[in-house]
Each structure stands twice: as C-alpha cells, then as structure tokens.
Design a protein around this motif. Structure first.
Motif, PDB file in Angstrom:
ATOM      1  N   ALA A 241       1.009  -1.308   0.113  1.00 43.17           N
ATOM      2  CA  ALA A 241       0.026   0.048   0.033  1.00 43.17           C
ATOM      3  C   ALA A 241       1.082   1.223  -0.076  1.00 43.17           C
ATOM      4  O   ALA A 241       0.330   2.469  -0.246  1.00 43.17           O
ATOM      5  N   THR A 242       2.177   1.315   0.358  1.00 44.87           N
ATOM      6  CA  THR A 242       3.040   2.377   0.272  1.00 44.87           C
ATOM      7  C   THR A 242       3.770   2.595  -1.105  1.00 44.87           C
ATOM      8  O   THR A 242       4.284   3.818  -1.321  1.00 44.87           O
ATOM      9  N   MET A 243       3.867   1.735  -1.736  1.00 46.53           N
ATOM     10  CA  MET A 243       4.216   1.711  -3.356  1.00 46.53           C
ATOM     11  C   MET A 243       3.474   2.810  -4.076  1.00 46.53           C
ATOM     12  O   MET A 243       2.167   3.220  -3.899  1.00 46.53           O
ATOM     13  N   ASP A 244       4.230   3.526  -4.944  1.00 43.03           N
ATOM     14  CA  ASP A 244       3.677   4.333  -5.516  1.00 43.03           C
ATOM     15  C   ASP A 244       2.831   3.671  -6.946  1.00 43.03           C
ATOM     16  O   ASP A 244       2.909   2.649  -7.263  1.00 43.03           O
ATOM     17  N   LEU A 245       1.708   4.506  -7.306  1.00 42.02           N
ATOM     18  CA  LEU A 245       0.538   4.039  -8.156  1.00 42.02           C
ATOM     19  C   LEU A 245       1.455   3.643  -9.647  1.00 42.02           C
ATOM     20  O   LEU A 245       1.103   2.460  -9.996  1.00 42.02           O
ATOM     21  N   TYR A 246       2.502   4.328 -10.100  1.00 35.59           N
ATOM     22  CA  TYR A 246       3.004   4.068 -11.333  1.00 35.59           C
ATOM     23  C   TYR A 246       3.764   2.615 -11.143  1.00 35.59           C
ATOM     24  O   TYR A 246       4.020   1.917 -12.101  1.00 35.59           O
ATOM     25  N   GLN A 247       4.202   2.321  -9.954  1.00 37.91           N
ATOM     26  CA  GLN A 247       4.739   1.068  -9.705  1.00 37.91           C
ATOM     27  C   GLN A 247       3.757  -0.318 -10.137  1.00 37.91           C
ATOM     28  O   GLN A 247       4.484  -1.383 -10.442  1.00 37.91           O
ATOM     29  N   PHE A 248       2.458  -0.051  -9.683  1.00 34.78           N
ATOM     30  CA  PHE A 248       1.622  -1.262 -10.016  1.00 34.78           C
ATOM     31  C   PHE A 248       1.382  -1.377 -11.357  1.00 34.78           C
ATOM     32  O   PHE A 248       0.660  -2.288 -11.898  1.00 34.78           O
ATOM     33  N   GLU A 249       1.912  -0.383 -12.333  1.00 36.94           N
ATOM     34  CA  GLU A 249       1.585  -0.407 -13.662  1.00 36.94           C
ATOM     35  C   GLU A 249       2.683  -0.959 -14.511  1.00 36.94           C
ATOM     36  O   GLU A 249       3.056  -0.787 -15.581  1.00 36.94           O
ATOM     37  N   ASP A 250       3.710  -1.477 -13.615  1.00 35.54           N
ATOM     38  CA  ASP A 250       4.981  -1.766 -14.394  1.00 35.54           C
ATOM     39  C   ASP A 250       5.227  -3.324 -14.266  1.00 35.54           C
ATOM     40  O   ASP A 250       4.917  -4.058 -13.053  1.00 35.54           O
ATOM     41  N   ALA A 251       5.421  -4.115 -15.192  1.00 34.01           N
ATOM     42  CA  ALA A 251       5.262  -5.585 -15.257  1.00 34.01           C
ATOM     43  C   ALA A 251       6.259  -6.067 -14.355  1.00 34.01           C
ATOM     44  O   ALA A 251       6.092  -7.060 -13.755  1.00 34.01           O
ATOM     45  N   ASP A 252       7.645  -5.512 -14.446  1.00 33.97           N
ATOM     46  CA  ASP A 252       8.498  -6.000 -13.742  1.00 33.97           C
ATOM     47  C   ASP A 252       8.202  -5.950 -12.109  1.00 33.97           C
ATOM     48  O   ASP A 252       8.724  -6.821 -11.427  1.00 33.97           O
ATOM     49  N   PHE A 253       7.722  -4.860 -11.670  1.00 38.13           N
ATOM     50  CA  PHE A 253       7.399  -4.610 -10.427  1.00 38.13           C
ATOM     51  C   PHE A 253       6.305  -5.832  -9.853  1.00 38.13           C
ATOM     52  O   PHE A 253       6.373  -6.439  -8.931  1.00 38.13           O
ATOM     53  N   TYR A 254       5.461  -6.153 -10.847  1.00 37.42           N
ATOM     54  CA  TYR A 254       4.224  -7.096 -10.575  1.00 37.42           C
ATOM     55  C   TYR A 254       4.940  -8.459 -10.469  1.00 37.42           C
ATOM     56  O   TYR A 254       4.566  -9.374  -9.346  1.00 37.42           O
ATOM     57  N   ASP A 255       6.213  -8.555 -11.266  1.00 40.62           N
ATOM     58  CA  ASP A 255       6.698  -9.974 -11.131  1.00 40.62           C
ATOM     59  C   ASP A 255       7.399  -9.996  -9.598  1.00 40.62           C
ATOM     60  O   ASP A 255       7.265 -11.184  -8.959  1.00 40.62           O
ATOM     61  N   LYS A 256       8.042  -8.977  -9.157  1.00 40.82           N
ATOM     62  CA  LYS A 256       8.478  -8.954  -7.752  1.00 40.82           C
ATOM     63  C   LYS A 256       7.493  -9.275  -6.974  1.00 40.82           C
ATOM     64  O   LYS A 256       7.643 -10.005  -5.755  1.00 40.82           O
TER      65      LYS A 256
END
Length: 612
Positions: free
Chosen positions: A129-144
């Motif tokens: 919940a502390t992550m930035d919104l744009y991070q959830f729009e990144d495929a690499d972040f979703y893999d992590k």
C-alpha cells in the motif's frame, strides 16, 4: 580435464556460492519468526534439543540390552536380569518421550507457521500500500510482487526445515562422539557416503530455482488465465464471445511449455540422484563389513556392533537428510530473498523528513506551475506545460477526449503521481513539502474504475473513511447524500447485505446502483478537495445531472474537480479546463468558452446536436 568438465565445476562452485550467500538471510528470517511468538519459538527449540539426545540414548540402551541378553544365555558369562528389565523399561520410556516430543514440535511448527504466514501476509499488504501507483503499472514490479506473495505461505516450511536442521546437527554431534571413540576412519567413510548426493541436490535445487524465477511472468499469466476463465466478473464476455476454447487453449499452450521444461529437469534429477545414492550405499556397506569383521574377531561385542552399525546408519541417513535439507534451505533462502527484496523497495512519493502540516482550511487553493508528466519508460508526455490556479471553494470541470490527460492531472493533484517537471502548490506550498498521509486524508477521490468490493454494503461505503466502519450513522448519512440509501434499504439485509456473488448470500447490484454506493465513499470523508473522475458514467443523463446537482449543494464552500463527458453536467462547474493531447487549450466558464468559439464550443455543439 576437458573444457566442458572445467565449466561444470565452475558452475557448481558458483551455485554453491549463491546458496551460501543466500543463507545470510536466515538469521533475519529467524528473528521474524521469533518476533511472531517468542514463547512458541523458545518452547520449540527446547523440545528439539531434548529430542536430539534421544537417538544416542536409544542406541546405547539397545546395546546394553543385547549384551545383557547374550550374557544371560546358557553359554553366556552371566548377567543381571533386573538390570535387563530396567534397560527395557528405559527404552520404552525413551520411545514414549520421543513420540510426545515429535507431536509437540509438529504442533508448535504448525501453529507458529500459521502465525508467521498471517503476520508476513499482513506486512506484505501494508508495504504494498505504500508503493507508488506507477509501480503497479510496471510488469517487472508485478513479477517481484508475485514472487514475494508466494513466499508468505512457502516460507513456513523453511522455518520447520531450519529448526529440524538445528536438531539433527545436535544429534549427529552426539553420535559422532561414539564413532570417533571406536574408529575415526568411519567418519571419513561417512563423508564419502554423503558428499556426492549433496552436490547433486545442490545443483538441481539451484536449477529448479532458476527455472521458477525465469518463468515468473508465464506463471503469473497462468494465474490470470485461471481467474478470467472461471470468474463472475468475466462470465458474460466468456459466454457471449465464446472465449472458453481460446482461454483454455492459451492456458494449455503456456502450461505445456512450463511442464516440458520442468519435466526435463525432473528426469535428470532423478537419474543423477539414483547414481549418486548408490555411491553412498557402497560406502555405508564398506563400513558395515569392517564392523562385522571386528565383531567376529572378538574385538567388540555384539551389542557394540549394533550400537556402531546403528550409529553409522543413523548418521548416514541424518547427514544425507541434512545435506538435502541444506540445499532446500539454501533454495528456500533464495526465494526468501525475493520477499526481502520486495520489502526493501521504497516508494519515490513519500513525506519529507520535516513535513509541513496540511492547513485545517485551504484558503488560496491549488496552483499548477508548468507541470509535465511522463510515465516511466515512456517518451511521450501525458501532460506538458500545464499552468492554472484552482481557487479554494471553486468547482472546476476537466474536459477533453479520451487520452487527453484528465485522469493523469487529478492523480497528480492527489499526489498519486509526482510531476516529471514543474510543481503543484497548495496555499503556496509545494505538495511535496506536506505530510503525505495528511495530504491524502484531506482529499476525497472517486475514479471511474472504482472497486466493487465483495463486502457488506456498509463496508463498501465505509472504505471512503474506514475508521468510521463501526459508526452506522456516518455510513447512513453518506448513503443519503449519494442517493445510495434507497438502493441499500431495498436489499434483504440492508447495510449488512453482502454485495457481489463471490460469497454465499451475496447480491449483485446494477452498474448505476454500484456507482451510487461508490459515490457514498466520497461523502464519508470530510475532505477539503473532492475529485470525481467520471464516477457516474453508468448513469443516464438525468440521473447523473441529479447526482451532480446534489453534489454541488452538499459540498458548498469546498473545492471540487469533476470529469464528465456530458456537457449538461460540466456546465454546472464554475470554470472548465479543456485539455488536448496533454496540453491545456482553454480555461473559463461555460459561457466564456462558448463565446471564444474554440474546441470546447465545437464539442459542446456536436453533443447538443445529438439531442435535436
């Protein structure tokens, strides 16, 4: 040595280095387990220490029983029957104690594992919940995120493995003393018996980890296909467009590729494991033959034979188990790194070290100064050169075609995004200087793609200000303001009614009814700035007009930004900002923009012509 063999040896050394490196995370992991329940952790360790001494005691008691039985036989040297029965009773007692401790450690492992899994899952939710919104729009972040999410359950097994390793290590220490006292060479044979299988397990565990990690995107796709293939959310489209075969075929295609890649690895592991285990068996029986010869020659008693053979056999089994478990622990620790790596990801958008408190009453409003925004990894500007002032208490509408930058602008205003260039001020202070939690608490925002939570009606409304979830008067008031009250009151269980069909007894609402419930969330929050990003798109023109008229009446004196494609609604705003391709083109009241006869006027007249 051939070049190929040299490469294999280097690769094995690299694998072992990586595994030993991963073990550095084990102390941190154990501290987290201990913090979950200190009492259970300490009790578990004490029980395992006691259990570790039992195998040696059992073997020694067994040796005494055999020697005493032989002594009591007709051709024996004479023995003590009372001592024999004492030893038999002692062996029985040790067996009972061992069984009780086994059940105790299993119980503690299970309870502690569940607590740890629950605790780490809650921490994962909070950190995400502390992550930035744009991070959830990144495929690499979703893999992590996906790799981290999978560790919340799997790491409870790692906890049991680490504790079992600790227990077996103590047991082997006890058994080793007996073997060394008899003949140190048996320890060397023991090492020869277990090292080959250890190297094999180490190699293939690393290969398995690499395969799993490299296939994270495909496994995430498989999870997604499972979801959309059998979900209430997608059921209409699946049936209407006949997508079942397409989705099932895509699932089979991806899953078959993963199956064949994994199958090849499993077969190799099985073949090599069989060969290396054979080496261990030969070493064990070499030691066994040596002990038998010593017994036949009279150097040791039959009881000592059973003690040494049992010690060697048990040490061999335990060392093999430890070596195998070591590679599993190292393998698990590498997966554990995925969890810790996720926890170490920091958001870019956060409060400064010495934040400015948000004013209790906004006096001057918000100012955009040459604001531009680019999505990470994109060369295109979503917004560029945007400058305007939103006065305190003003109602401003954002207008423009899809992709013009309207939603991006309100996300910047709510500080869900950070400007790539320029700045946004509130009462003359940069938004980045304010306390982030306070800033977001003073803003109420409802998006077009709001979430339809599969929860009770009262909880669906209370998410707007979850601190008031137990205060039904707040919830009912918000429902009255958003026109959701009649919808909820018609439900069988009213505010206690479960919404959505995911759970038993749930009731599905229409699109318009859901939107009224979602709008109630905005009224739950005593916000100074309210943002409505096309939340009434599913309502007809009359219903939307009614909602916005009521909205304007209820937020008198507050600042508001609304996005709508219906000009009958937009014209109620004090001023209208027209965006095109991320740039501000026009700004003024409805009448002023019509007088300018620009792009706003053109779109207004086109829409008005549709009603003629």
């Amino acid at each position: 040595m051939s070049r190929r063999n040299g490469q294999v040896i280097k690769k094995e050394k690299a694998n072992l280095r990586e595994q030993f490196k991963a073990l550095r995370d084990i102390p941190r992991f154990l501290r987290m387990v201990y913090a979950t329940s200190p009492a259970m952790t300490i009790s578990n360790i004490i029980l395992r220490i006691i259990k570790a001494a039992i195998p040696l005691a059992m073997l020694y008691v067994g040796k005494e029983i055999i020697d005493e039985v032989i002594a009591l036989m007709p051709n024996g040297e004479g023995g003590n029957m009372q001592y024999l029965w004492i030893m038999v009773g002692l062996e029985l007692g040790l067996a009972v104690i061992s069984d009780v401790i086994n059940r105790g450690t299993t119980l503690l492992d299970s309870l502690l594992g569940d607590l740890f899994s629950n605790d780490i899952s809650a921490k994962l939710i909070r950190h995400a919940a502390t992550m930035d919104l744009y991070q959830f729009e990144d495929a690499d972040f979703y893999d992590k995120l996906e790799r981290a999410r999978r560790q919340t359950v799997g790491r409870t097994i790692l906890m049991s493995q680490v504790l079992a390793q600790f227990q077996d290590l103590i047991t082997i220490g006890f058994l080793a003393v007996g073997l060394i006292a008899f003949n140190p060479w048996l320890i060397l044979l023991l090492i020869v018996a277990v090292i080959p299988s250890f190297l094999g397990e180490s190699h293939f565990n690393h290969r398995t980890y690499s395969l799993t990690r490299n296939w994270t995107p495909q496994r995430r796709e498989l999870d997604y296909l499972r979801y959309i293939g059998a979900s209430d959310v997608t059921a209409k489209e699946i049936k209407t467009f006949g997508l079942a075969d397409f989705i099932a075929g895509r699932f089979e295609e991806v899953s078959d590729k993963y199956y064949h890649a994994n199958k090849k690895l499993i077969i190799k592991r099985s073949l090599w494991g069989t060969a290396l285990s054979s080496i261990g068996s030969l070493a064990y029986y070499g030691a066994y033959v040596f002990i038998v010869i010593q017994t036949v020659s009279g150097a040791i008693t039959v009881g000592t034979l059973t003690f040494l053979a049992g010690s060697f056999s048990r040490m061999r089994s335990m060392l093999q188990a430890m070596m195998k478990r070591f590679t599993q622990i190292a393998d698990g620790a590498m997966y554990l790194q995925d969890l810790f790596d996720f926890f170490e990801i920091e958001p870019d958008i956060k409060s400064p070290k010495n934040p400015v408190s948000v004013p209790s009453h906004i006096e001057h409003g918000f100012t955009f100064e040459n604001v531009g925004f680019q999505y990470p990894g994109s060369e295109k500007w979503a917004l560029r050169g945007v400058s305007f002032h939103l006065k305190a208490g003003e109602k401003m509408a954002l207008v423009g075609e899809n992709g013009a930058g309207k939603t991006t602008l309100v996300k910047l205003l709510a500080r869900l995004y950070e400007p790539t260039e320029g700045r946004i001020l509130m009462d003359g202070v940069d938004l980045r200087d304010y306390d982030l939690a306070e800033l977001r608490a003073t803003i109420g925002i409802i998006f077009q793609d709001y979430v339809r939570f599969q929860m009770k009606a009262l909880e669906n409304i209370a998410v707007g200000q979850i601190d008031h979830v137990e205060e039904i008067n707040y919830i009912e008031d918000a429902a009255q303001k958003s026109l959701a009250a009649p919808v909820v009151e018609d439900l069988p269980e009213q505010y206690e009614q479960m919404l959505g069909k995911r759970f038993a007894g749930g009731v599905e609402l229409s699109g318009g009814q859901w939107q009224k419930v979602a709008l109630a969330r905005a009224y739950m929050r005593d916000a100074q700035l309210l943002i409505l990003d096309e939340p009434t798109a599913a309502l007809d023109a009359r219903a939307e007009h009614e909602v916005f008229v009521r909205f304007a009446e209820l937020i008198a004196g507050k600042t508001a930004v609304l996005i709508s494609h219906r000009f009958s609604t937009v014209r109620m705003a004090d001023r209208i900002l027209f965006l095109e391709n991320g740039q501000m083109k026009e700004l003024g009241s409805h009448e002023e923009l019509l007088e300018q006869d620009g792009q706003y006027a053109e779109l207004f007249n086109l829409q008005a012509a549709g009603y003629v």
